[in-house]
Design a protein around this motif. Structure first.
Motif, PDB file in Angstrom:
ATOM      1  N   ARG A 166       0.828  -1.204   0.000  1.00 19.38           N
ATOM      2  CA  ARG A 166       0.000   0.000   0.000  1.00 19.38           C
ATOM      3  C   ARG A 166       0.862   1.253   0.000  1.00 19.38           C
ATOM      4  O   ARG A 166       0.583   2.214  -0.728  1.00 19.38           O
ATOM      5  CB  ARG A 166      -0.917   0.025   1.232  1.00 19.38           C
ATOM      6  CG  ARG A 166      -2.058  -0.945   1.178  1.00 19.38           C
ATOM      7  CD  ARG A 166      -2.839  -0.953   2.488  1.00 19.38           C
ATOM      8  NE  ARG A 166      -3.133   0.390   2.932  1.00 19.38           N
ATOM      9  CZ  ARG A 166      -3.044   0.808   4.194  1.00 19.38           C
ATOM     10  NH1 ARG A 166      -2.653  -0.011   5.150  1.00 19.38           N
ATOM     11  NH2 ARG A 166      -3.345   2.041   4.505  1.00 19.38           N
ATOM     12  N   THR A 187       2.784   1.636  -3.542  1.00 13.93           N
ATOM     13  CA  THR A 187       1.892   2.021  -4.645  1.00 13.93           C
ATOM     14  C   THR A 187       1.276   3.396  -4.396  1.00 13.93           C
ATOM     15  O   THR A 187       1.091   4.176  -5.335  1.00 13.93           O
ATOM     16  CB  THR A 187       0.782   0.975  -4.860  1.00 13.93           C
ATOM     17  OG1 THR A 187       0.078   0.754  -3.638  1.00 13.93           O
ATOM     18  CG2 THR A 187       1.359  -0.333  -5.367  1.00 13.93           C
ATOM     19  N   LEU A 210      -2.734   3.287 -10.017  1.00 18.64           N
ATOM     20  CA  LEU A 210      -1.969   2.873  -8.842  1.00 18.64           C
ATOM     21  C   LEU A 210      -2.685   3.222  -7.546  1.00 18.64           C
ATOM     22  O   LEU A 210      -2.582   2.501  -6.557  1.00 18.64           O
ATOM     23  CB  LEU A 210      -0.584   3.533  -8.859  1.00 18.64           C
ATOM     24  CG  LEU A 210       0.448   2.906  -9.786  1.00 18.64           C
ATOM     25  CD1 LEU A 210       1.678   3.791  -9.887  1.00 18.64           C
ATOM     26  CD2 LEU A 210       0.835   1.520  -9.287  1.00 18.64           C
ATOM     27  N   SER A 270      -4.879   0.609  -5.698  1.00 15.61           N
ATOM     28  CA  SER A 270      -4.278  -0.469  -4.914  1.00 15.61           C
ATOM     29  C   SER A 270      -4.284  -0.166  -3.414  1.00 15.61           C
ATOM     30  O   SER A 270      -4.815  -0.956  -2.632  1.00 15.61           O
ATOM     31  CB  SER A 270      -2.853  -0.750  -5.394  1.00 15.61           C
ATOM     32  OG  SER A 270      -2.238  -1.706  -4.578  1.00 15.61           O
TER      33      SER A 270
END
Length: 196
Positions: free
Chosen positions: A28, A31, A53, A56
């Protein structure tokens, strides 16, 4: 809501594997930071990939905590890492949004709004964590409704970037997060006065 989107078997299937909650949190963080960097750089491709992105860390936002509970591997360090990731990624988005708009010619207001929204988001997160830790009953400083939590709005941020609504969203975020910070602070301080 994030954990409800992922089926329970997703968390259960990871129990007993080498995947730990901190691995999900690290994914986490990486990204999320990359999404913020791409948003800050700007440009058509940067904004598209930033949004992709961004999904995510948002979708995985509660999966690490859920895995920790299901696998019975909760820890104070893991909780703090999770909180740090939330604060860094969520506040970083608004700072990057301000930079993006400034580069696009929006003017100095965008930098000011980005810094204000970023600082207010950090303050909100720290106050919420302090309140929740002090209460320690499961009560949250700010509850959602109808199965939604306030941070579920983060799902919509890529959409706003893609349809070029970043300026009004940033302006609204600077105002709203500042107001919420004041509300959180008042609630936290009033609880302290009640206890004394």
């Amino acid at each position: 809501m994030s954990s409800e989107i992922l089926p329970p078997s997703t968390h259960g299937s990871l129990v007993g594997t080498r995947v730990r909650p901190n691995h999900i949190t690290l994914l986490r963080l990486v990204t999320g930071v990359l999404a913020c960097l791409l948003l800050g750089i700007g440009g058509g491709r940067g904004e598209i990939w930033s949004g992709v992105l961004w999904l995510s860390p948002v979708f995985l936002g509660r999966a690490d905590g859920e895995l920790a509970r299901v696998g019975k591997v909760q820890s104070r360090g893991g909780h703090l890492f999770d909180c740090f990731t939330d604060v860094a990624v969520n506040s970083g988005f608004f700072l990057a949004a301000g930079l993006n708009l400034y580069k696009a010619g929006a003017g100095n207001w965008s930098i000011c709004a980005g810094v204000l929204a970023c600082a207010a988001m950090i303050a909100c997160s720290l106050l919420a964590e302090a309140y929740d830790s002090e209460v320690a009953t499961g009560e949250r400083v700010w509850e959602g409704g109808w199965g939604f939590q306030p941070d579920d709005a983060l799902y919509l941020l890529p959409l706003f970037v893609w349809v070029h609504w970043l300026a009004p969203i940033l302006a609204a975020a600077a105002v709203v997060t500042s107001v919420i910070t004041v509300i959180f602070l008042a609630k936290y301080l009033s609880r302290g006065r009640t206890r004394s």
